[in-house]
Design an enzyme around this catalytic site. Structure first.
Site, PDB file in Angstrom:
ATOM      1  N   HIS A 199      -7.800  -5.562   0.406  1.00 57.17           N
ATOM      2  CA  HIS A 199      -6.549  -4.840   0.585  1.00 57.17           C
ATOM      3  C   HIS A 199      -5.809  -5.387   1.814  1.00 57.17           C
ATOM      4  O   HIS A 199      -6.257  -5.178   2.943  1.00 57.17           O
ATOM      5  CB  HIS A 199      -6.935  -3.373   0.805  1.00 57.17           C
ATOM      6  CG  HIS A 199      -5.791  -2.432   0.873  1.00 57.17           C
ATOM      7  ND1 HIS A 199      -5.044  -2.095  -0.237  1.00 57.17           N
ATOM      8  CD2 HIS A 199      -5.265  -1.733   1.913  1.00 57.17           C
ATOM      9  CE1 HIS A 199      -4.120  -1.220   0.114  1.00 57.17           C
ATOM     10  NE2 HIS A 199      -4.229  -0.986   1.408  1.00 57.17           N
ATOM     11  N   SER A 203       0.815  -1.207   0.000  1.00 60.18           N
ATOM     12  CA  SER A 203       0.000   0.000   0.000  1.00 60.18           C
ATOM     13  C   SER A 203       0.855   1.268   0.000  1.00 60.18           C
ATOM     14  O   SER A 203       1.673   1.449  -0.876  1.00 60.18           O
ATOM     15  CB  SER A 203      -0.942  -0.068   1.197  1.00 60.18           C
ATOM     16  OG  SER A 203      -2.089   0.655   0.884  1.00 60.18           O
ATOM     17  N   TRP A 214     -10.282   0.548  -4.638  1.00 60.58           N
ATOM     18  CA  TRP A 214      -9.681   1.842  -4.272  1.00 60.58           C
ATOM     19  C   TRP A 214      -8.284   1.986  -4.910  1.00 60.58           C
ATOM     20  O   TRP A 214      -7.869   3.066  -5.305  1.00 60.58           O
ATOM     21  CB  TRP A 214      -9.607   1.886  -2.745  1.00 60.58           C
ATOM     22  CG  TRP A 214      -9.100   3.136  -2.102  1.00 60.58           C
ATOM     23  CD1 TRP A 214      -7.994   3.235  -1.306  1.00 60.58           C
ATOM     24  CD2 TRP A 214      -9.689   4.438  -2.135  1.00 60.58           C
ATOM     25  NE1 TRP A 214      -7.857   4.522  -0.851  1.00 60.58           N
ATOM     26  CE2 TRP A 214      -8.886   5.281  -1.336  1.00 60.58           C
ATOM     27  CE3 TRP A 214     -10.815   4.976  -2.760  1.00 60.58           C
ATOM     28  CZ2 TRP A 214      -9.162   6.636  -1.153  1.00 60.58           C
ATOM     29  CZ3 TRP A 214     -11.094   6.336  -2.574  1.00 60.58           C
ATOM     30  CH2 TRP A 214     -10.268   7.147  -1.780  1.00 60.58           C
ATOM     31  N   LYS A 252       4.067   2.225  -2.563  1.00 65.87           N
ATOM     32  CA  LYS A 252       4.414   3.449  -3.291  1.00 65.87           C
ATOM     33  C   LYS A 252       5.887   3.778  -3.008  1.00 65.87           C
ATOM     34  O   LYS A 252       6.686   4.060  -3.918  1.00 65.87           O
ATOM     35  CB  LYS A 252       3.527   4.625  -2.848  1.00 65.87           C
ATOM     36  CG  LYS A 252       2.004   4.344  -2.823  1.00 65.87           C
ATOM     37  CD  LYS A 252       1.206   5.559  -2.356  1.00 65.87           C
ATOM     38  CE  LYS A 252      -0.139   5.261  -1.687  1.00 65.87           C
ATOM     39  NZ  LYS A 252      -1.185   4.645  -2.417  1.00 65.87           N
TER      40      LYS A 252
END
Ligand code: GCU
Length: 407
Positions: free
Chosen positions: A388, A247, A338, A251
């Site tokens: 997620h 998550s 999302w 990044k």
């Protein structure tokens, strides 16, 4: 569910594939002066630096060139952890600029067998080193008290142990090193003064320059400092370092891999917006939403692309391409809309042309694979059922991918 719907309506989030706008991606293999990039050398000398500069100045902020002091102290070492299977180690990192210090704690498991050097996974945890295991010798991560009140359930040991398949990783012959990301930059815009960013000469508590690094840049920098330490470790094969980020940490892992070639495998787990997902699809989380909710993640320049993703000079397939010739693996979860699974897949697919300049293997179809049908080439991808999260299945795929490239 209602709350989610309201949030989406309020923030104008699209989950409908038919509403993805038509988009044109910025060219991967054409330099700013219009020249076509046709070789790995030309990519490295011409196009790659241009793209790195754009990601630094427009999205993640610039990583400072100056260095601060980093000292390492072994705090504990137990050669008989997990019934003698592994050595556990705790290492204090002390970052300092001569006037101020910030401490971080690394937690490691190093298999006792085989006796030679071994590959390693590096990855931040969200809830403190103590959350990754029930091992009672784990010390609390130094910055955790800044983000969690004393009676919060996140102080419980092992509260995210399900995300760290330590047994599996160790049994497959990998060492693992984790640190709490709050130790590097406590994940709150009010806590900049407690982050390592505050140790650098250009830091001003009152002012943030438009291209100044923020939390994602700092987390990426911190993972490179973990590599510096691992390079001093006799049992670690420093040519076999993989980074796994989930998550927001996915990044940061991609940005770390783009800047530091010592990460030979970069794994993005559900990294979504500002990670692997293409911005121009405007599916799920968008630039405007992420900049509003997390104003301390990206550089200030990035805010000018709120609701104007089509004007971004880059998109995320180019971030993935910056990792070449390092191997890269992108993973999505079916219910994690999302994070835009299709957008994550497309970036991995569209980074292919750069990998092919190196003679590496890529994802050959733009059709997403079925659930649980991982693609394991020099670029890898899977989508699994569920939400997620980081699951045992994800780790199995990462271990298979690492075996393929490291063994
Ligand atoms: C939020 C955020 C995402 C991020 C995620 C996470 O959902 O909007 O961008 O990836 O948190 O880090 O779990």
């Amino acid at each position: 569910w209602l709350v989610a719907v309201c949030l989406c309506a309020q923030q104008n989030v699209n989950y409908d594939e038919s509403k993805v706008p038509a988009y044109i991606l910025p060219n991967l293999l054409q330099a700013n002066n219009g020249e076509k990039i046709t070789s790995a050398t030309q990519w490295e000398t011409q196009r790659r630096p241009e793209l790195l500069e754009l990601f630094a100045s427009q999205m993640y902020g610039r990583t400072p060139e100056d260095n601060i002091d980093v000292a390492y102290e072994i705090v504990t070492e137990n050669p008989n952890a997990m019934d003698g299977k592994v050595t556990s180690k705790q290492v204090r990192f002390i970052f300092s600029n001569g006037k101020k210090k910030i401490e971080a704690l690394l937690w490691m498991y190093i298999p006792n067998k085989p006796t030679g050097k071994m590959p390693v996974f590096v990855g931040y945890n969200f809830k403190g080193n103590h959350s990754t295991t029930f091992d009672t010798t784990v010390l609390y991560s130094p910055a955790f008290h800044l983000v969690k009140e004393p009676d919060h359930p996140d102080w419980e040991r092992g509260n995210q142990a399900n995300r760290w398949s330590y047994d599996k990783i160790i049994d497959r012959g990998y060492a693992i090193a984790t640190m709490c990301y709050h130790d590097i930059y406590p994940d709150n815009p009010e806590l900049r003064d407690h982050s390592i960013v505050s140790l650098f000469p250009e830091y001003d508590p009152e002012v943030i320059a438009p291209d100044e690094w923020q939390a994602i840049g700092a987390w990426a920098w911190g993972s490179s400092r973990i590599v510096d330490f691992l390079e001093t470790q006799e049992k670690i094969d420093s040519d076999k370092i993989a980074i796994m980020g989930h998550s927001r940490q996915g990044k940061a892992a991609l940005w770390a891999g783009a800047q530091d070639e010592r990460f030979r495998i970069v794994i993005s787990n559900d990294s979504g917006c500002g990670g692997a997902a293409l911005f121009r699809r405007k599916f799920g989380e968008t630039a405007a939403v992420i900049n509003k909710n997390f104003p301390h993640w990206f550089c200030k320049n990035f805010r000018q692309y709120n609701d104007k993703e089509e004007t971004l000079p880059v998109d995320q397939h180019q971030l993935i391409a910056l990792i070449a010739p390092g191997k890269v693996y992108v993973a999505s979860a079916e219910e994690d809309l999302w994070a835009d699974p299709r957008g994550e897949f497309l970036s991995a697919y569209l980074a292919g042309p750069v990998y092919r300049l190196y003679g590496l293997t890529t994802i050959d179809s733009g059709e997403m694979p079925a659930l649980h049908k991982p693609i394991m080439r020099d670029i890898g991808y899977h989508i699994r059922a569920g939400k997620h999260d980081v699951t045992e299945y994800d780790w199995e795929c990462y271990l298979d991918f690492a075996d393929k490239h490291f063994k």
